[in-house]
Design a protein around this motif. Sequence first.
Motif, mmCIF file in Angstrom:
data_model
loop_
_atom_site.group_PDB
_atom_site.id
_atom_site.type_symbol
_atom_site.label_atom_id
_atom_site.label_comp_id
_atom_site.label_asym_id
_atom_site.label_seq_id
_atom_site.Cartn_x
_atom_site.Cartn_y
_atom_site.Cartn_z
ATOM 1 N N LEU A 64 -15.433 -1.232 22.477
ATOM 2 C CA LEU A 64 -15.199 -1.242 21.017
ATOM 3 C C LEU A 64 -15.263 -2.670 20.478
ATOM 4 O O LEU A 64 -15.884 -2.932 19.444
ATOM 5 C CB LEU A 64 -13.829 -0.630 20.690
ATOM 6 C CG LEU A 64 -13.678 0.874 20.941
ATOM 7 C CD1 LEU A 64 -12.219 1.288 20.797
ATOM 8 C CD2 LEU A 64 -14.546 1.673 19.967
ATOM 9 N N ILE A 208 -10.292 5.714 22.395
ATOM 10 C CA ILE A 208 -11.593 5.310 22.947
ATOM 11 C C ILE A 208 -12.587 6.483 22.894
ATOM 12 O O ILE A 208 -13.603 6.466 23.590
ATOM 13 C CB ILE A 208 -11.462 4.742 24.383
ATOM 14 C CG1 ILE A 208 -10.891 5.779 25.349
ATOM 15 C CG2 ILE A 208 -10.638 3.462 24.394
ATOM 16 C CD1 ILE A 208 -11.199 5.460 26.817
ATOM 17 N N PHE A 309 -9.603 -1.676 14.829
ATOM 18 C CA PHE A 309 -10.194 -0.350 15.008
ATOM 19 C C PHE A 309 -9.487 0.731 14.180
ATOM 20 O O PHE A 309 -9.775 1.909 14.354
ATOM 21 C CB PHE A 309 -10.120 0.079 16.490
ATOM 22 C CG PHE A 309 -10.529 -0.989 17.462
ATOM 23 C CD1 PHE A 309 -11.763 -1.618 17.342
ATOM 24 C CD2 PHE A 309 -9.688 -1.378 18.499
ATOM 25 C CE1 PHE A 309 -12.139 -2.605 18.228
ATOM 26 C CE2 PHE A 309 -10.059 -2.361 19.393
ATOM 27 C CZ PHE A 309 -11.281 -2.986 19.262
#
Length: 312
Positions: A64, A208, A309
């Motif tokens: 990421l 994830i 994120f």
Amino acid sequence: MKLLQHLGARFGCALCFAGAALLLLWHVPNLAAAAPPADGKLRIIVFGAHPDDCEIQAGGVSALWAAQGHHVKFVSVSNGDIGHWRDAGGPLARRRTAEVEAADKLLGAVTEVLDIHDGEVLPTLENRRMLTRLIREWQADIVIGPRPNDYHPDHRYTSVLVQDAAYMVTVPFFCPDVPALQRNPVFLYSPDSFQKPNPFQADIAVSIDAVLQKKLDALAVIESQFYEGGANGSANLIPSDPEKQKERKRSIRESFARRNQSLARRFAGKLAEFYGADQAAKVQHAEAFELCEYGRQPAKEEWKRLFPFFEK
Ligand SMILES: [Zn+2]
């Protein structure tokens, strides 16, 4: 470079200069990896004891970060040279280095495997200096490593080495050949299931899901450890029938996916804290980390800057 000087001083012959040139070329990727560009992106360095630990613990979040252009480096503190039931020594170390280089390329991370024998990692002064220099050279914002109460001595001492570097990275006259960091990084522990003297507690949890297949693809490259079973494997693990081989590979992917599923369940509360309840409820696979008390202690807003994120 010390090795080159040593070779040159000892032999001083043309062959050695040719060898030295080859060695220099061989080291170019590591030299390039020593300092990421000052482009305002985050710099993350992950330490594992063996060539597969970083990938298991932080492969998803690193993919990421890398996808956003942040700089991630994976360091294996040992070379993994006893981590197989059939092979050992230099050839195994070379094979495992090639495996993590290929895996980390998929994830977008830079690889370094230190030349310390597997099963022999110790918290020596020399190793403290080595890890301190690596963290400084990477100018890390975040450092990730194992906890000090893990079952494997290499994991425990890798943890101690990272802890020992946590303050020293800021001290100018410790290893003055590499400038000290002006700002102490945030140090994080990767999870384990050991309960004594204290269980792992997540301070941050990240979905994830978006990179799960990429993480599983990267782990699949590390065949010596997972497909062949590593130190505790055997020839019986490897089926001769191609259909059964496929089935075994599929079951390895599933077991890693389940591991990240169980982290998502175990730290659902932490996911809700960062994503909000609605979005967190949809997360299926997660990685989680615990804040070490020795480095910088981030406030809530900084967590979101370091793990960018959570905004949709
Ligand atoms: Zn390990």
